[in-house]
Design an enzyme around this catalytic site. Sequence first.
Site, short mmCIF file in Angstrom:
data_model
loop_
_atom_site.label_atom_id
_atom_site.label_comp_id
_atom_site.label_asym_id
_atom_site.label_seq_id
_atom_site.Cartn_x
_atom_site.Cartn_y
_atom_site.Cartn_z
CG ASP A 1 4.57 2.84 7.56
OD1 ASP A 1 3.66 3.21 6.78
OD2 ASP A 1 4.38 1.96 8.43
CG HIS B 1 3.84 -3.06 10.41
ND1 HIS B 1 2.83 -2.50 11.15
CD2 HIS B 1 4.10 -2.20 9.40
CE1 HIS B 1 2.46 -1.34 10.59
NE2 HIS B 1 3.24 -1.14 9.53
CG ASP C 1 0.14 -1.70 7.39
OD1 ASP C 1 1.05 -2.54 7.51
OD2 ASP C 1 0.29 -0.48 7.61
CG HIS D 1 -0.35 0.01 2.52
ND1 HIS D 1 0.41 -1.03 3.02
CD2 HIS D 1 -0.36 0.96 3.51
CE1 HIS D 1 0.81 -0.73 4.24
NE2 HIS D 1 0.37 0.47 4.56
#
Length: 330
Positions: free
Chosen positions: A66, A272, A213, A62
């Site tokens: 970050d 993460h 994510d 995405h």
Amino acid sequence: MKITFLGTSAGVPTKHRNVTAIAVQPNQQSNWWLIDCGEGTQHQLLHPPFSLSRLTTIFLTHLHGDHCYGLPGLLATRALQGGSQSLPLTVIGPSGVKPLIESICQHTQLYLNYPLNIIEVTSAPNRLTIDQHQIEVVPMEHNITSYGYLISPPDFPGHLNAAKAKALGIAPGPIYQQLKQGKRVTLDDGREIDGNHLLSPAAPAPKVFIAGDNGNPQQLLPWLESASLLVHEATLTEPERQRLAGNIHHSTAAAVAKVANQAKLDNLILTHFSARYGETARQGKLTIDDIHQEASEYFQGQLYLAADWQQYTLTLKGELQQAHIQPKNQ
């Protein structure tokens, strides 16, 4: 397949962890891929033995910073180091990645002296073929379009039945190599032999699912049935998630571990991690050990918490072997 973590922190870097980037080296190949490219990724690549000229594909899960702010610098450095000798590069990501790269090139006068192919995935599930690997693009639940990638290597070819070949009067020699490749060969006596008839059935290679994510790991279950390894974010633990309340759009260690266990996965790597979680125990402070402890309560397979410059090799049998690449400046 080798998987090397170049960054394992969520949102912002810490003293011990850079933001997200994962290097993937397919079986028996010197070329490699990059999944996500957080700020500072090119600096992280100064330590492991990866050449930017051999980087062939970048997958972006995405477009949060970050996960992609390191892309401009990496593309520029690749042009400076490898130049026209570099292999063509493909960048795959959600809608928006093409104008993002084009805008950077235009406004910063970035000239890329190697072929660049940009593929925008506009819908998922979707399927791509990259370097003879089937890549299934799977939608994640996040507050921006986010994908996961199920990587399916080509099947392992069957083994030649040498006894059966000898029974047919085929003497060992260079012809066996052709038979191993499933080719049709003509013998001295005029007989034609199809090598496929002398091979055992092809065996499926272990599959790897690397998620972006994702606030709902439960939705991944249909794609995890055939996977040997899941790499998934575990930004928070359950108590911290409840304390923060609101729409976090990230997963807890417990939520991922429960799904991995339900899917009967052999291997789970969490990454993460929020910068809230320190590396060592301090009174009253959250630590990485909290994440490990929470996940281990729900997952019965091999559980790992990724660290920067940690490398995992997924063997042909689906077993995970761990190593750590010592940073060159230490």
